[in-house]
Design a protein around this motif. Structure first.
Motif, PDB file in Angstrom:
ATOM      1  N   ALA A 217      -6.891   9.677  -1.755  1.00  0.00           N
ATOM      2  CA  ALA A 217      -7.356   8.787  -2.755  1.00  0.00           C
ATOM      3  C   ALA A 217      -8.729   8.933  -2.796  1.00  0.00           C
ATOM      4  N   PHE A 218      -9.704   9.553  -1.847  1.00  0.00           N
ATOM      5  CA  PHE A 218     -10.945   9.701  -1.988  1.00  0.00           C
ATOM      6  C   PHE A 218     -11.129  11.123  -2.554  1.00  0.00           C
TER       7      PHE A 218
ATOM      8  N   ALA B 194      -7.987  -1.494   4.631  1.00  0.00           N
ATOM      9  CA  ALA B 194      -7.368  -0.360   3.942  1.00  0.00           C
ATOM     10  C   ALA B 194      -7.015  -0.925   2.411  1.00  0.00           C
ATOM     11  N   TRP B 195      -6.706  -2.377   2.289  1.00  0.00           N
ATOM     12  CA  TRP B 195      -6.539  -2.641   0.951  1.00  0.00           C
ATOM     13  C   TRP B 195      -7.766  -2.602   0.111  1.00  0.00           C
TER      14      TRP B 195
ATOM     15  N   LEU C  71     -10.219  -0.425   0.667  1.00  0.00           N
ATOM     16  CA  LEU C  71     -10.657   1.104   0.456  1.00  0.00           C
ATOM     17  C   LEU C  71      -9.641   1.763  -0.714  1.00  0.00           C
ATOM     18  N   TYR C  72      -8.383   1.353  -0.559  1.00  0.00           N
ATOM     19  CA  TYR C  72      -7.623   1.438  -1.669  1.00  0.00           C
ATOM     20  C   TYR C  72      -8.040   1.256  -2.929  1.00  0.00           C
TER      21      TYR C  72
ATOM     22  N   THR D  86       1.224   3.667   1.833  1.00  0.00           N
ATOM     23  CA  THR D  86       1.015   4.546   2.872  1.00  0.00           C
ATOM     24  C   THR D  86       2.389   5.312   3.227  1.00  0.00           C
TER      25      THR D  86
ATOM     26  N   PHE E  94     -11.185   3.378  -3.887  1.00  0.00           N
ATOM     27  CA  PHE E  94     -10.989   4.960  -4.329  1.00  0.00           C
ATOM     28  C   PHE E  94     -10.020   5.208  -5.471  1.00  0.00           C
ATOM     29  N   THR E  95      -9.257   4.283  -5.766  1.00  0.00           N
ATOM     30  CA  THR E  95      -8.406   4.671  -6.751  1.00  0.00           C
ATOM     31  C   THR E  95      -8.602   3.889  -7.951  1.00  0.00           C
TER      32      THR E  95
ATOM     33  N   THR F 166      -2.380   8.870   1.091  1.00  0.00           N
ATOM     34  CA  THR F 166      -3.218   8.397   2.045  1.00  0.00           C
ATOM     35  C   THR F 166      -4.813   8.186   1.555  1.00  0.00           C
ATOM     36  N   LEU F 167      -5.596   7.409   2.319  1.00  0.00           N
ATOM     37  CA  LEU F 167      -6.890   7.194   1.874  1.00  0.00           C
ATOM     38  C   LEU F 167      -7.617   8.527   1.685  1.00  0.00           C
TER      39      LEU F 167
ATOM     40  N   LEU G 244       0.915  -1.311  -0.049  1.00  0.00           N
ATOM     41  CA  LEU G 244       0.117  -0.078   0.034  1.00  0.00           C
ATOM     42  C   LEU G 244       0.894   1.280  -0.071  1.00  0.00           C
TER      43      LEU G 244
END
Length: 369
Positions: free
Chosen positions: A212-213, A270-271, A273-274, A190, A277-278, A208-209, A188
């Protein structure tokens, strides 16, 4: 007697129920829904993103007008469908893609994919995504050269050039969070991994998330901001332009698969959400997969279609050579729509199971006899 003479019977084919909603109204709503994504593209990539989108729209409108003029067909520019194709094609291209390459993609999308098959309503592939696939085939380096996003003339690409910023400095390029180096190794982007030196050299800064969002991440012009695309998608659903079944099934499938099967030893949430969002997932789910012409018309078919898009997207991201699988997953599912509609066809009203069984038995007996 005079009243009877004034009564006239008009004979016309169906449909007989008129609606104030036409293609132009629907396409106008789609263009409105794309405005937030356009704004975020300009914020992080500069005026060149807007100029590229305008050039793409003008080229698509011209090619549609010219083709129909040459073929002596009625002008269809007023329905705004070519404008939507122009915006979407620009949105799935890199900000530094030369304008002439973008125009070639516009020609392929409008003339080859759309008009040669009969025009709006007859094409079996999404024109914008087919145009992107064609450009990826012809110009893979230009299509996958990502600039590092930023705000200001020292970050934004020059409007008249694609190698320098508006301040005259060289453009800084870098990989996106969905690059194959990260996807296949289960890393990730991060801050912790960046500071520990675990990320490849192509990653020039952490993501960061929240980045990405919001959209502070490298990528195509219109796909970077999940927030802006989500707002546009909600607008389309609220206006009744699209139904929620396809985007919900699509996004939910990607979410479930990436949460259950993360790559590497990473945090599952986290994986996931990435992955959401990406890339082009939100743009594809709300604006591409829901295309009226190339998507199923049945309720069950829409759900199957969305799940299929999600499965293929994750498969291509995990095992494919390209960093993104949204465009190809939708194009593949476009080719399966005719079959999906057959599978999802609802039962005829008033026909019971016994009646269907008797009908099948009769057909079978007829073939054997």
């Amino acid at each position: 007697m005079n009243e009877e003479k004034n009564l006239r019977l008009t004979v016309a084919s169906s449909p007989h129920v008129a609606s104030p909603i036409d293609t132009q109204n629907l396409m106008r709503d789609v263009l409105i829904a794309l405005v937030p994504a356009m704004v975020m593209g300009v914020v992080f990539f500069g005026p060149r993103a807007l100029v590229a989108t305008i050039i793409s729209v003008v080229a698509c409108e011209f090619f549609e007008w010219a083709y129909r003029k040459i073929m002596k067909k009625s002008c269809a520019n007023k329905d705004l469908s070519a404008a939507v194709t122009g915006v979407l094609l620009a949105f799935v291209c890199a900000p530094t893609l030369p304008y002439w390459m973008l125009i070639i993609g516009d020609f392929f999308a409008i003339v080859v994919v759309k008009q040669l098959f009969g025009g709006l309503g007859q094409n079996f592939l999404n024109p914008a995504l087919a145009g992107r696939a064609f450009l990826m085939l012809c110009y893979p380096v230009a299509m996958t050269t990502w600039i590092v996003p930023g705000i200001g003339a020292d970050k934004w690409a020059n409007v008249l050039g694609n190698t320098t910023t508006m301040a005259g400095a060289d453009i800084v390029t870098g990989a996106t969070p969905l690059s194959t180096d990260l996807m296949h190794s289960g890393l990730l982007p991060t801050l912790e991994n960046f500071q520990a030196g675990l990320l490849p050299e192509s990653i020039t800064s952490p993501t960061t998330l929240l980045d990405a969002f919001v959209g502070n991440v490298g990528g195509c012009i219109g796909e970077i901001s999940a927030l802006a695309l989500l707002l546009g998608g909600v607008y389309l659903i609220a206006r009744g332009v699209i139904r929620a079944r396809i985007p919900v099934a699509y996004i939910a499938t990607v979410a479930v698969l990436t949460f259950i099967f993360p790559k590497g030893d990473v945090d599952r949430l986290a994986w996931m959400l990435y992955q959401l969002f990406t890339g082009g997932l939100f743009l594809g789910a709300f604006f591409m997969a829901t295309d009226y012409v190339t998507s199923p018309v049945t309720k069950k078919g829409e759900i199957i279609y969305g799940i299929g898009c999600g499965l293929l997207t994750v498969f291509i991201r995990y095992f494919g050579g390209y960093p993104e699988g949204v465009s190809y997953s939708i194009l593949i599912m476009n080719c399966c729509v005719w079959l999906i509609d057959k599978v999802g066809k609802p039962n005829r009203y008033g026909v019971t199971k016994e009646m269907r069984a008797a009908e099948k038995a009769a057909k079978k007996a007829g073939k054997e006899g």
